[in-house]
Scaffold this motif. Structure first.
Motif, PDB file in Angstrom:
ATOM      1  N   ASP A  99      19.896  65.081  -0.693  1.00 55.05           N
ATOM      2  CA  ASP A  99      18.455  65.114  -0.472  1.00 55.05           C
ATOM      3  C   ASP A  99      18.223  65.346   1.020  1.00 55.05           C
ATOM      4  O   ASP A  99      18.773  64.639   1.871  1.00 55.05           O
ATOM      5  CB  ASP A  99      17.832  63.781  -0.896  1.00 55.05           C
ATOM      6  N   ILE A 100      17.418  66.339   1.370  1.00 56.85           N
ATOM      7  CA  ILE A 100      17.226  66.712   2.765  1.00 56.85           C
ATOM      8  C   ILE A 100      16.687  65.549   3.598  1.00 56.85           C
ATOM      9  O   ILE A 100      16.901  65.484   4.813  1.00 56.85           O
ATOM     10  CB  ILE A 100      16.292  67.940   2.872  1.00 56.85           C
ATOM     11  N   ARG A 101      16.040  64.606   2.955  1.00 54.61           N
ATOM     12  CA  ARG A 101      15.503  63.448   3.674  1.00 54.61           C
ATOM     13  C   ARG A 101      16.600  62.504   4.144  1.00 54.61           C
ATOM     14  O   ARG A 101      16.360  61.635   5.001  1.00 54.61           O
ATOM     15  CB  ARG A 101      14.506  62.708   2.786  1.00 54.61           C
ATOM     16  N   SER A 102      17.799  62.667   3.600  1.00 58.02           N
ATOM     17  CA  SER A 102      18.921  61.791   3.964  1.00 58.02           C
ATOM     18  C   SER A 102      19.699  62.311   5.170  1.00 58.02           C
ATOM     19  O   SER A 102      20.503  61.564   5.743  1.00 58.02           O
ATOM     20  CB  SER A 102      19.883  61.644   2.779  1.00 58.02           C
ATOM     21  N   LEU A 103      19.497  63.561   5.553  1.00 52.94           N
ATOM     22  CA  LEU A 103      20.259  64.146   6.650  1.00 52.94           C
ATOM     23  C   LEU A 103      19.873  63.500   7.975  1.00 52.94           C
ATOM     24  O   LEU A 103      18.701  63.234   8.234  1.00 52.94           O
ATOM     25  CB  LEU A 103      20.031  65.652   6.707  1.00 52.94           C
ATOM     26  N   LYS A 104      20.873  63.297   8.835  1.00 44.86           N
ATOM     27  CA  LYS A 104      20.642  62.678  10.132  1.00 44.86           C
ATOM     28  C   LYS A 104      21.032  63.628  11.257  1.00 44.86           C
ATOM     29  O   LYS A 104      21.969  64.410  11.129  1.00 44.86           O
ATOM     30  CB  LYS A 104      21.452  61.381  10.251  1.00 44.86           C
ATOM     31  N   ASP A 105      20.277  63.558  12.348  1.00 44.55           N
ATOM     32  CA  ASP A 105      20.583  64.405  13.496  1.00 44.55           C
ATOM     33  C   ASP A 105      21.666  63.757  14.355  1.00 44.55           C
ATOM     34  O   ASP A 105      22.268  62.749  13.970  1.00 44.55           O
ATOM     35  CB  ASP A 105      19.316  64.714  14.300  1.00 44.55           C
ATOM     36  N   SER A 106      21.922  64.316  15.532  1.00 42.90           N
ATOM     37  CA  SER A 106      23.012  63.837  16.376  1.00 42.90           C
ATOM     38  C   SER A 106      22.767  62.433  16.904  1.00 42.90           C
ATOM     39  O   SER A 106      23.704  61.771  17.371  1.00 42.90           O
ATOM     40  CB  SER A 106      23.231  64.801  17.548  1.00 42.90           C
ATOM     41  N   GLN A 107      21.535  61.964  16.860  1.00 44.43           N
ATOM     42  CA  GLN A 107      21.223  60.610  17.288  1.00 44.43           C
ATOM     43  C   GLN A 107      21.143  59.638  16.109  1.00 44.43           C
ATOM     44  O   GLN A 107      20.709  58.498  16.261  1.00 44.43           O
ATOM     45  CB  GLN A 107      19.897  60.593  18.061  1.00 44.43           C
ATOM     46  N   GLY A 108      21.556  60.121  14.939  1.00 42.77           N
ATOM     47  CA  GLY A 108      21.573  59.276  13.764  1.00 42.77           C
ATOM     48  C   GLY A 108      20.205  59.039  13.159  1.00 42.77           C
ATOM     49  O   GLY A 108      20.020  58.081  12.386  1.00 42.77           O
ATOM     50  N   MET A 109      19.246  59.899  13.465  1.00 42.63           N
ATOM     51  CA  MET A 109      17.877  59.711  12.986  1.00 42.63           C
ATOM     52  C   MET A 109      17.569  60.653  11.831  1.00 42.63           C
ATOM     53  O   MET A 109      17.908  61.837  11.865  1.00 42.63           O
ATOM     54  CB  MET A 109      16.883  59.943  14.122  1.00 42.63           C
ATOM     55  N   THR A 110      16.951  60.116  10.802  1.00 38.97           N
ATOM     56  CA  THR A 110      16.482  60.932   9.689  1.00 38.97           C
ATOM     57  C   THR A 110      15.170  61.605  10.076  1.00 38.97           C
ATOM     58  O   THR A 110      14.559  61.280  11.110  1.00 38.97           O
ATOM     59  CB  THR A 110      16.247  60.065   8.448  1.00 38.97           C
ATOM     60  N   ALA A 111      14.704  62.510   9.234  1.00 35.14           N
ATOM     61  CA  ALA A 111      13.416  63.160   9.474  1.00 35.14           C
ATOM     62  C   ALA A 111      12.285  62.127   9.468  1.00 35.14           C
ATOM     63  O   ALA A 111      11.321  62.240  10.229  1.00 35.14           O
ATOM     64  CB  ALA A 111      13.173  64.232   8.416  1.00 35.14           C
ATOM     65  N   GLU A 112      12.410  61.121   8.626  1.00 31.29           N
ATOM     66  CA  GLU A 112      11.390  60.071   8.584  1.00 31.29           C
ATOM     67  C   GLU A 112      11.311  59.343   9.919  1.00 31.29           C
ATOM     68  O   GLU A 112      10.213  59.064  10.431  1.00 31.29           O
ATOM     69  CB  GLU A 112      11.712  59.071   7.478  1.00 31.29           C
ATOM     70  N   GLN A 113      12.452  59.043  10.515  1.00 30.52           N
ATOM     71  CA  GLN A 113      12.471  58.351  11.799  1.00 30.52           C
ATOM     72  C   GLN A 113      11.913  59.234  12.907  1.00 30.52           C
ATOM     73  O   GLN A 113      11.247  58.747  13.823  1.00 30.52           O
ATOM     74  CB  GLN A 113      13.895  57.895  12.110  1.00 30.52           C
ATOM     75  N   ARG A 114      12.184  60.546  12.830  1.00 35.08           N
ATOM     76  CA  ARG A 114      11.601  61.480  13.799  1.00 35.08           C
ATOM     77  C   ARG A 114      10.086  61.511  13.645  1.00 35.08           C
ATOM     78  O   ARG A 114       9.342  61.537  14.632  1.00 35.08           O
ATOM     79  CB  ARG A 114      12.178  62.880  13.606  1.00 35.08           C
ATOM     80  N   ALA A 115       9.623  61.492  12.412  1.00 35.33           N
ATOM     81  CA  ALA A 115       8.179  61.507  12.166  1.00 35.33           C
ATOM     82  C   ALA A 115       7.524  60.251  12.714  1.00 35.33           C
ATOM     83  O   ALA A 115       6.413  60.292  13.263  1.00 35.33           O
ATOM     84  CB  ALA A 115       7.908  61.638  10.667  1.00 35.33           C
ATOM     85  N   ALA A 116       8.204  59.120  12.583  1.00 36.43           N
ATOM     86  CA  ALA A 116       7.656  57.860  13.092  1.00 36.43           C
ATOM     87  C   ALA A 116       7.511  57.898  14.604  1.00 36.43           C
ATOM     88  O   ALA A 116       6.583  57.304  15.173  1.00 36.43           O
ATOM     89  CB  ALA A 116       8.549  56.702  12.673  1.00 36.43           C
ATOM     90  N   ALA A 117       8.405  58.608  15.285  1.00 37.31           N
ATOM     91  CA  ALA A 117       8.332  58.702  16.740  1.00 37.31           C
ATOM     92  C   ALA A 117       7.198  59.615  17.195  1.00 37.31           C
ATOM     93  O   ALA A 117       6.710  59.493  18.319  1.00 37.31           O
ATOM     94  CB  ALA A 117       9.668  59.215  17.293  1.00 37.31           C
ATOM     95  N   ILE A 118       6.777  60.516  16.310  1.00 38.03           N
ATOM     96  CA  ILE A 118       5.717  61.475  16.650  1.00 38.03           C
ATOM     97  C   ILE A 118       4.360  60.992  16.173  1.00 38.03           C
ATOM     98  O   ILE A 118       3.346  61.148  16.858  1.00 38.03           O
ATOM     99  CB  ILE A 118       6.028  62.850  16.020  1.00 38.03           C
ATOM    100  N   ALA A 119       4.331  60.411  14.983  1.00 37.17           N
ATOM    101  CA  ALA A 119       3.082  59.988  14.312  1.00 37.17           C
ATOM    102  C   ALA A 119       2.218  61.219  14.080  1.00 37.17           C
ATOM    103  O   ALA A 119       2.615  62.122  13.374  1.00 37.17           O
ATOM    104  CB  ALA A 119       2.372  58.914  15.108  1.00 37.17           C
TER     105      ALA A 119
END
Length: 259
Positions: free
Chosen positions: A222-242
């Motif tokens: 599931d693409i939502r499970s993929l993590k970037d080089s900092q170990g963050m999922t897309a959901e966590q990136r979205a939380a940082a942006i709001a």
């Protein structure tokens, strides 16, 4: 007039006419459908001039391929850069940092099978839904005898491709970072297990109009499970942006499925 130090030809690029232009009557002038010329001049800090493609063909990452001068400088924060003056159909760009572009081209020379995947990430960042759909629908050209550099390769899933020369972000990471809501919806349809009743009617209608439908996800990640080089999922990136993602976060549609 300066010439390309690699091929010794004028620093111009011939642009072929569009097919529509070729079909139009020329009124007795043969020049109307012979194309045109645009600037194609990359001036390095050493003073050497190249066509863009000639530079890509001979580039060695840090030195001018003609005179051997080291071209790498550093920003005030200590990051490497390679500055040039680029003159093309878009005009003159002075002090352009070419290092990211040249790094990517060098990577693609080594891994040409990833070229379409790199294009996929670019389209996600630009929000070009139609281009994404066209790319995903396009059969690998190398299987039909096309140039092997043009395909993703039979073992590469463009939808779940991660940026190996950047942040290891997926297309969903890129869409979220660039606030491309339509692209995020598209990727959730195609590469997640989010229930279809969680999609707005207008999104499903747009997908239908584009001929998009979800295939069986089976054992796919599931693409939502993929993590970037900092170990963050897309959901966590979205939380940082709001921003536009607040409602998405509240609804949980970006939450990775339980493993």
């Amino acid at each position: 007039m300066a010439k390309c130090v690699a091929c010794h030809k004028p620093l111009m690029l011939h642009v072929e006419p569009d097919e529509e232009d070729e079909d139009e009557p020329t009124g007795g002038s043969a020049s109307a459908n012979t194309g045109s010329y645009v600037d194609d001049d990359v001036q390095l800090q050493c003073g050497c001039h190249f066509h863009w493609q000639c530079l890509l063909d001979s580039y060695s990452m840090s030195e001018c391929p003609n005179c051997g001068r080291n071209l790498i400088t550093h920003t005030p924060s200590g990051e490497q850069q390679l500055l040039c003056n680029l003159k093309n159909e878009g005009g003159l760009q002075e002090g352009l940092d070419m290092l990211p572009l040249l790094t990517e081209e060098s990577y693609l020379k080594a891994y040409p099978e990833e070229r379409r995947c790199r294009a996929f990430l670019e389209f996600c960042g630009e929000g070009d839904v139609e281009a994404i759909v066209d790319l995903l629908n396009d059969n690998d050209e190398e299987e039909d005898g096309g140039h092997p550099d043009q395909g993703t390769g039979p073992n590469i899933d463009a939808l779940r491709y991660q940026d190996h020369i950047g942040s290891m972000g997926s297309g969903l990471h890129v869409a979220i970072q660039n606030q491309r809501v339509e692209v995020a919806w598209l990727l959730l349809i195609l590469a997640s297990t989010l229930k279809m009743d969680q999609f707005p009617a207008e999104v499903l209608q747009a997908a239908h109009d584009l001929g998009i439908q979800r295939e069986d996800q089976g054992e796919k990640t599931d693409i939502r499970s993929l993590k970037d080089s900092q170990g963050m999922t897309a959901e966590q990136r979205a939380a940082a942006i709001a921003g536009p993602w607040r409602e998405w976060l509240q609804s949980g549609r970006l939450k990775p499925p339980a493993s």
